[in-house]
Design a protein around this motif. Structure first.
Motif, short mmCIF file in Angstrom:
data_model
loop_
_atom_site.label_atom_id
_atom_site.label_comp_id
_atom_site.label_asym_id
_atom_site.label_seq_id
_atom_site.Cartn_x
_atom_site.Cartn_y
_atom_site.Cartn_z
N ALA A 29 0.83 -1.20 0.00
CA ALA A 29 0.00 0.00 0.00
C ALA A 29 0.86 1.25 0.00
O ALA A 29 0.54 2.25 -0.65
N ALA A 30 1.99 1.20 0.74
CA ALA A 30 2.92 2.33 0.73
C ALA A 30 3.54 2.50 -0.66
O ALA A 30 3.70 3.63 -1.15
N PHE A 31 3.86 1.39 -1.32
CA PHE A 31 4.40 1.44 -2.69
C PHE A 31 3.40 2.08 -3.62
O PHE A 31 3.75 2.92 -4.47
N GLU A 32 2.14 1.69 -3.48
CA GLU A 32 1.08 2.25 -4.34
C GLU A 32 0.93 3.75 -4.11
O GLU A 32 0.56 4.49 -5.02
N LEU A 33 1.28 4.19 -2.90
CA LEU A 33 1.25 5.62 -2.60
C LEU A 33 2.54 6.31 -3.00
O LEU A 33 2.69 7.52 -2.79
N GLY A 34 3.49 5.53 -3.52
CA GLY A 34 4.74 6.09 -4.01
C GLY A 34 5.82 6.26 -2.97
O GLY A 34 6.72 7.09 -3.13
N SER A 35 5.77 5.44 -1.87
CA SER A 35 6.73 5.66 -0.79
C SER A 35 7.09 4.37 -0.06
O SER A 35 6.90 4.26 1.16
N PHE A 36 7.63 3.39 -0.75
CA PHE A 36 8.07 2.14 -0.11
C PHE A 36 9.47 2.32 0.46
O PHE A 36 10.38 2.79 -0.22
N ILE A 37 9.67 1.94 1.74
CA ILE A 37 10.97 2.04 2.41
C ILE A 37 11.32 0.67 2.97
O ILE A 37 10.70 0.22 3.95
N LEU A 38 12.30 0.00 2.39
CA LEU A 38 12.62 -1.38 2.75
C LEU A 38 12.99 -1.53 4.22
O LEU A 38 12.51 -2.44 4.90
N LEU A 39 13.86 -0.66 4.75
CA LEU A 39 14.28 -0.77 6.14
C LEU A 39 13.10 -0.69 7.09
O LEU A 39 12.99 -1.46 8.05
N ASN A 40 12.20 0.24 6.83
CA ASN A 40 11.01 0.40 7.67
C ASN A 40 10.13 -0.85 7.59
O ASN A 40 9.53 -1.27 8.58
N ALA A 41 10.05 -1.44 6.40
CA ALA A 41 9.26 -2.66 6.23
C ALA A 41 9.86 -3.80 7.04
O ALA A 41 9.14 -4.57 7.69
N VAL A 42 11.18 -3.95 7.02
CA VAL A 42 11.85 -5.00 7.78
C VAL A 42 11.63 -4.81 9.28
O VAL A 42 11.36 -5.77 10.02
N LEU A 43 11.73 -3.58 9.74
CA LEU A 43 11.50 -3.29 11.16
C LEU A 43 10.05 -3.59 11.55
O LEU A 43 9.79 -4.15 12.63
N ALA A 44 9.11 -3.24 10.69
CA ALA A 44 7.71 -3.54 10.96
C ALA A 44 7.49 -5.05 11.03
O ALA A 44 6.71 -5.54 11.86
N LEU A 45 8.20 -5.79 10.18
CA LEU A 45 8.10 -7.25 10.20
C LEU A 45 8.64 -7.80 11.52
O LEU A 45 8.03 -8.70 12.12
N LEU A 157 -1.98 -0.85 8.79
CA LEU A 157 -1.99 0.61 8.63
C LEU A 157 -0.75 1.25 9.25
O LEU A 157 -0.24 2.25 8.73
N GLY A 158 -0.24 0.65 10.34
CA GLY A 158 1.00 1.16 10.92
C GLY A 158 2.17 0.99 9.97
O GLY A 158 3.02 1.88 9.86
N THR A 159 2.21 -0.14 9.28
CA THR A 159 3.27 -0.37 8.29
C THR A 159 3.20 0.65 7.17
O THR A 159 4.23 1.23 6.77
N THR A 160 2.01 0.89 6.68
CA THR A 160 1.85 1.87 5.60
C THR A 160 2.24 3.27 6.07
O THR A 160 2.97 3.99 5.38
N TYR A 161 1.76 3.64 7.24
CA TYR A 161 1.98 5.00 7.72
C TYR A 161 3.46 5.28 7.98
O TYR A 161 3.95 6.38 7.71
N THR A 162 4.19 4.31 8.51
CA THR A 162 5.60 4.55 8.83
C THR A 162 6.46 4.60 7.58
O THR A 162 7.65 4.92 7.66
N GLN A 163 5.89 4.29 6.43
CA GLN A 163 6.62 4.43 5.17
C GLN A 163 6.12 5.60 4.34
O GLN A 163 6.92 6.33 3.74
N LEU A 287 -1.91 -4.40 -6.02
CA LEU A 287 -1.59 -2.97 -5.84
C LEU A 287 -0.38 -2.57 -6.67
O LEU A 287 -0.38 -1.53 -7.34
N VAL A 288 0.67 -3.39 -6.62
CA VAL A 288 1.91 -3.05 -7.33
C VAL A 288 1.70 -3.04 -8.84
O VAL A 288 2.14 -2.11 -9.53
N PHE A 289 1.02 -4.06 -9.35
CA PHE A 289 0.79 -4.12 -10.80
C PHE A 289 -0.12 -2.97 -11.26
O PHE A 289 0.09 -2.40 -12.34
N SER A 290 -1.11 -2.64 -10.46
CA SER A 290 -2.01 -1.55 -10.83
C SER A 290 -1.26 -0.22 -10.84
O SER A 290 -1.53 0.66 -11.68
N ALA A 291 -0.30 -0.07 -9.92
CA ALA A 291 0.48 1.18 -9.84
C ALA A 291 1.50 1.30 -10.96
O ALA A 291 1.82 2.40 -11.41
#
Length: 294
Positions: A29-45, A157-163, A287-291
């Motif tokens: 969802a963050a990628f679809e919004l144009g703001s994917f951050i790998l490090l933040n995703a790993v920390l959220a995981l 939503l926390g994952t999306t927001y932090t990215q 989401l990614v393919f649509s974006a």
């Protein structure tokens, strides 16, 4: 003293898709919004997985000391089986929660979302209060609400927001979907345990609904999770990919509806976890393919 294998079994690895799926969806969802951050995703995981393990050990400890797990059907429970002492299991829970809070603090610092500190503390308190304390809400039929809110809405939503610093309708619907599947997994677990939970005075939602209605609710949760994202088809046409998870739902749904022996429901837990992973991947690809492809 419990072996390393028993500690792993006690961590209930089959439930970890509940923690992984929201991060996959939230990051997409963050990628679809144009703001994917790998490090933040790993920390959220890390936060999600450690929280899930903490909840599992806390549940093992609390149900074990209350005697709820003394005659249960299913995988090993460390406390009830005597494989590990209650204090050791409790401390493992606290250690997992502490590590989750530490990873969460790093994520908060990186994202600048300091208000999420309150959310993190609420997650730990809710995780412990599920079966712990003098008035555990899991014994009142509210555990399903906890799973939906924290392993659905909050985690995704926390994952999306932090990215991305914002959320979207797609993030919300994905959070709802994975939350419903997590609820279905808990429902399958609790339907299996209805006889022992009644004897222990544990009034889960499955106990309150009754055996037949609880089984039907499992199927309804899966169906709602799969078809709800179709609201996005006009805006995100690739979201139709979520329908590919339907065949994977047939066997566990049949087992839930027709499997009258309690042990026959044990495989449903793993199958539902895999459904959640498959759902999260397909939703995210939509989401990614649509974006990227339109």
């Amino acid at each position: 003293m419990a072996t390393a294998g028993q500690w792993l079994e006690g961590a209930r690895l089959r439930t970890l898709p509940m923690a992984v799926a929201p991060v996959i969806i939230g990051s997409a969802a963050a990628f679809e919004l144009g703001s994917f951050i790998l490090l933040n995703a790993v920390l959220a995981l890390l936060v999600g997985v450690l929280m899930q393990v903490g909840v599992n050990y806390a549940n093992d400890y609390s149900d074990g000391v209350r005697g709820t797990d003394d005659n249960r059907v299913g995988p090993l429970r460390l406390t009830a089986s005597g494989a590990a002492g209650p204090a050791a299991v409790r401390n493992a829970s606290f250690a997992s929660f502490g590590a989750a809070l530490l990873a969460g603090l790093v994520l908060i610092i990186l994202s600048g979302s300091w208000w999420l500190l309150l959310v993190g503390v609420a997650c730990v308190l809710a995780g412990w209060g599920y079966t712990g304390g003098s008035n555990p809400y899991g014994y009142l039929g509210l555990g399903d609400v906890f799973v939906f809110v924290f392993f659905g809405l909050v985690a995704t939503l926390g994952t999306t927001y932090t990215q991305a610093g914002q959320i979207s309708l797609a993030a919300f619907l994905g959070a709802t979907g994975t939350g419903l599947i997590a609820m279905a997994l808990l429902m399958a677990n609790n339907v299996r345990d209805i006889p022992t939970d009644i004897a222990a005075g544990k009034k889960t939602l499955a106990v309150r609904l009754g055996d037949d209605s609880a089984r039907i609710s499992y199927v309804m949760m899966l169906a709602a999770a799969i078809f709800l994202p179709l609201i996005l088809v006009e805006q995100l046409p690739w979201i139709l990919l979520v329908l590919l998870v339907c065949p994977a739902c047939l066997l566990p749904s049949w087992l839930m509806l027709k499997g009258k022996r309690r042990k026959s429901l044990i495989p449903v837990l793993k199958q539902t976890g895999l459904i959640n992973l498959g759902y999260s991947v397909l939703f995210s690809l939509g989401l990614v393919f649509s974006a990227t492809l339109g």
